[in-house]
Design an enzyme around this catalytic site. Structure first.
Site, PDB file in Angstrom:
ATOM      1  N   ARG A 109      -1.616  41.525 -60.857  1.00  0.00           N
ATOM      2  CA  ARG A 109      -0.711  40.382 -60.871  1.00  0.00           C
ATOM      3  C   ARG A 109       0.154  40.475 -62.109  1.00  0.00           C
ATOM      4  O   ARG A 109      -0.354  40.518 -63.225  1.00  0.00           O
ATOM      5  CB  ARG A 109      -1.568  39.119 -60.894  1.00  0.00           C
ATOM      6  CG  ARG A 109      -0.881  37.899 -60.398  1.00  0.00           C
ATOM      7  CD  ARG A 109      -1.883  36.796 -60.297  1.00  0.00           C
ATOM      8  NE  ARG A 109      -2.350  36.359 -61.596  1.00  0.00           N
ATOM      9  CZ  ARG A 109      -2.791  35.153 -61.849  1.00  0.00           C
ATOM     10  NH1 ARG A 109      -2.838  34.259 -60.882  1.00  0.00           N
ATOM     11  NH2 ARG A 109      -3.208  34.808 -63.032  1.00  0.00           N
ATOM     12  N   THR A 113       5.591  36.920 -63.738  1.00  0.00           N
ATOM     13  CA  THR A 113       6.023  36.346 -62.453  1.00  0.00           C
ATOM     14  C   THR A 113       4.831  35.836 -61.629  1.00  0.00           C
ATOM     15  O   THR A 113       5.019  35.058 -60.697  1.00  0.00           O
ATOM     16  CB  THR A 113       6.750  37.405 -61.611  1.00  0.00           C
ATOM     17  OG1 THR A 113       5.797  38.447 -61.300  1.00  0.00           O
ATOM     18  CG2 THR A 113       7.926  38.005 -62.358  1.00  0.00           C
ATOM     19  N   ASP A 205     -10.868  35.847 -66.369  1.00  0.00           N
ATOM     20  CA  ASP A 205     -10.306  37.042 -65.724  1.00  0.00           C
ATOM     21  C   ASP A 205     -11.447  37.880 -65.131  1.00  0.00           C
ATOM     22  O   ASP A 205     -12.248  38.458 -65.858  1.00  0.00           O
ATOM     23  CB  ASP A 205      -9.522  37.867 -66.749  1.00  0.00           C
ATOM     24  CG  ASP A 205      -8.769  39.009 -66.077  1.00  0.00           C
ATOM     25  OD1 ASP A 205      -7.547  39.056 -66.214  1.00  0.00           O
ATOM     26  OD2 ASP A 205      -9.420  39.845 -65.411  1.00  0.00           O
ATOM     27  N   ASP A 208     -11.616  41.719 -66.101  1.00  0.00           N
ATOM     28  CA  ASP A 208     -12.024  41.932 -67.494  1.00  0.00           C
ATOM     29  C   ASP A 208     -13.502  41.633 -67.693  1.00  0.00           C
ATOM     30  O   ASP A 208     -14.204  42.343 -68.417  1.00  0.00           O
ATOM     31  CB  ASP A 208     -11.186  41.060 -68.435  1.00  0.00           C
ATOM     32  CG  ASP A 208      -9.796  41.637 -68.647  1.00  0.00           C
ATOM     33  OD1 ASP A 208      -9.619  42.856 -68.441  1.00  0.00           O
ATOM     34  OD2 ASP A 208      -8.886  40.866 -69.004  1.00  0.00           O
TER      35      ASP A 208
HETATM   36  C1  PRP Z   1      -7.071  39.159 -60.238  1.00  0.00           C
HETATM   37  C2  PRP Z   1      -8.007  38.935 -59.070  1.00  0.00           C
HETATM   38  C3  PRP Z   1      -7.074  38.925 -57.894  1.00  0.00           C
HETATM   39  C4  PRP Z   1      -5.837  38.266 -58.470  1.00  0.00           C
HETATM   40  C5  PRP Z   1      -5.774  36.851 -57.993  1.00  0.00           C
HETATM   41  O1  PRP Z   1      -6.693  40.476 -60.344  1.00  0.00           O
HETATM   42  O2  PRP Z   1      -9.023  39.911 -58.990  1.00  0.00           O
HETATM   43  O3  PRP Z   1      -6.782  40.207 -57.383  1.00  0.00           O
HETATM   44  O4  PRP Z   1      -5.969  38.306 -59.895  1.00  0.00           O
HETATM   45  O5  PRP Z   1      -4.605  36.252 -58.391  1.00  0.00           O
HETATM   46  P1  PRP Z   1      -3.526  35.707 -57.361  1.00  0.00           P
HETATM   47  O6  PRP Z   1      -4.261  34.997 -56.285  1.00  0.00           O
HETATM   48  O7  PRP Z   1      -2.684  34.791 -58.195  1.00  0.00           O
HETATM   49  O8  PRP Z   1      -2.724  36.867 -56.841  1.00  0.00           O
HETATM   50  P2  PRP Z   1      -5.714  40.963 -61.531  1.00  0.00           P
HETATM   51  O9  PRP Z   1      -4.289  40.803 -61.126  1.00  0.00           O
HETATM   52  O10 PRP Z   1      -6.130  40.318 -62.806  1.00  0.00           O
HETATM   53  O11 PRP Z   1      -5.953  42.515 -61.569  1.00  0.00           O
HETATM   54  P3  PRP Z   1      -7.236  43.330 -62.049  1.00  0.00           P
HETATM   55  O12 PRP Z   1      -8.362  43.031 -61.075  1.00  0.00           O
HETATM   56  O13 PRP Z   1      -6.808  44.742 -61.967  1.00  0.00           O
HETATM   57  O14 PRP Z   1      -7.589  42.897 -63.442  1.00  0.00           O
HETATM   58  N1  URA Z   2      -7.210  36.263 -61.673  1.00  0.00           N
HETATM   59  C1  URA Z   2      -8.410  36.087 -62.287  1.00  0.00           C
HETATM   60  O1  URA Z   2      -9.130  37.067 -62.551  1.00  0.00           O
HETATM   61  N2  URA Z   2      -8.782  34.833 -62.595  1.00  0.00           N
HETATM   62  C2  URA Z   2      -8.030  33.764 -62.316  1.00  0.00           C
HETATM   63  O2  URA Z   2      -8.452  32.632 -62.622  1.00  0.00           O
HETATM   64  C3  URA Z   2      -6.791  33.964 -61.695  1.00  0.00           C
HETATM   65  C4  URA Z   2      -6.414  35.224 -61.372  1.00  0.00           C
END
Ligand code: PRP
Ligand code: URA
Length: 214
Positions: A109, A113, A205, A208
């Protein structure tokens, strides 16, 4: 197993699921425990997500006598993990159904944006013949989930379900608009998103915390 279903959204509110999600949310939970809890919670939630799988008769011999028993029918399951955090749930599902095929959709994400950016996609060739469970712990704005499911559908999948641990109402609305026919299973429906697009109260997160990257 306790469940509340309305308009294609099922909240799996079994006490064990709720208990484990509380531990997952807690900021003091260390990475190793967070990982184990995600895996265990996915296994518990799978019970509801997969409860209508078709069975077929098979002839077997028990040590006592022959019998007609039942096992899963036809080409079966495909789990699709939304990278990175989906892998935390995937572990539990694959443990439960070791013969399932596995696909990956890589999305992150954009922090400004909040829109999803796709960087990877690898799905099984025969995905159209399978029941597909797309998994990601977090359904926040819903953009990542909606894009991942769109990708799976564009490869021909017809029986698709989405499994998340925690969702925000905003994300559920966006996802349901994009894919009204796709059942969504969650463990908790939280209050809202904050100004950074994080679920409140949420768990922070997920990627993370799963991989210990921050
Ligand atoms: C997190 C989570 C989802 C997304 C949700 O991933 O695991 O994929 O955010 O957010 P949304 O509903 O607003 O799209 P992230 O983008 O942090 O990526 P990552 O798992 O690689 O850290
Ligand atoms: N992605 C995450 O990992 N946590 C949130 O709360 C939103 C998006």
């Amino acid at each position: 197993m306790a469940r509340r279903t309305k308009g294609g959204l099922t909240v799996i509110d079994h006490p064990l699921v709720e208990h484990k999600i509380t531990l997952i949310r807690d900021r003091r939970t260390p990475t190793a425990v967070f990982r184990r809890l995600l895996r265990e919670t996915a296994m518990l939630m799978a019970y509801e997500v997969l409860r209508d799988l078709e069975l077929e008769d098979v002839a077997i011999d028990t040590p006592v006598c022959p019998m007609i028993a039942r096992k899963l029918a036809g080409k079966k399951l495909c789990f699709v993990s939304v990278l990175r955090a989906g892998d935390g749930l995937l572990q539990g599902l694959v443990e439960l159904v070791p013969s399932a095929r596995v696909g990956h959709v890589g999305l992150y994400r954009d922090p400004k944006t909040l829109l999803p950016v796709t960087y990877y996609c690898k799905l099984p060739d025969d995905i159209r013949a399978r029941t597909v469970i797309v998994v990601d712990p977090m359904l926040a704005t819903g953009g990542s989930a909606a894009d991942a499911v769109a990708k799976v559908k564009s490869e021909g999948a017809r029986d698709v379900r989405f499994l998340a641990l925690i969702a925000a109402p905003e994300g559920i609305e966006t996802f349901r608009k994009a894919h009204p026919e796709v059942p969504v299973f969650i463990g908790a429906l939280d209050q809202k998103l904050n100004e950074k697009g994080y679920i409140v109260p949420g768990l922070g997160d997920a990627g993370d915390r799963l991989f210990g990257t921050k």
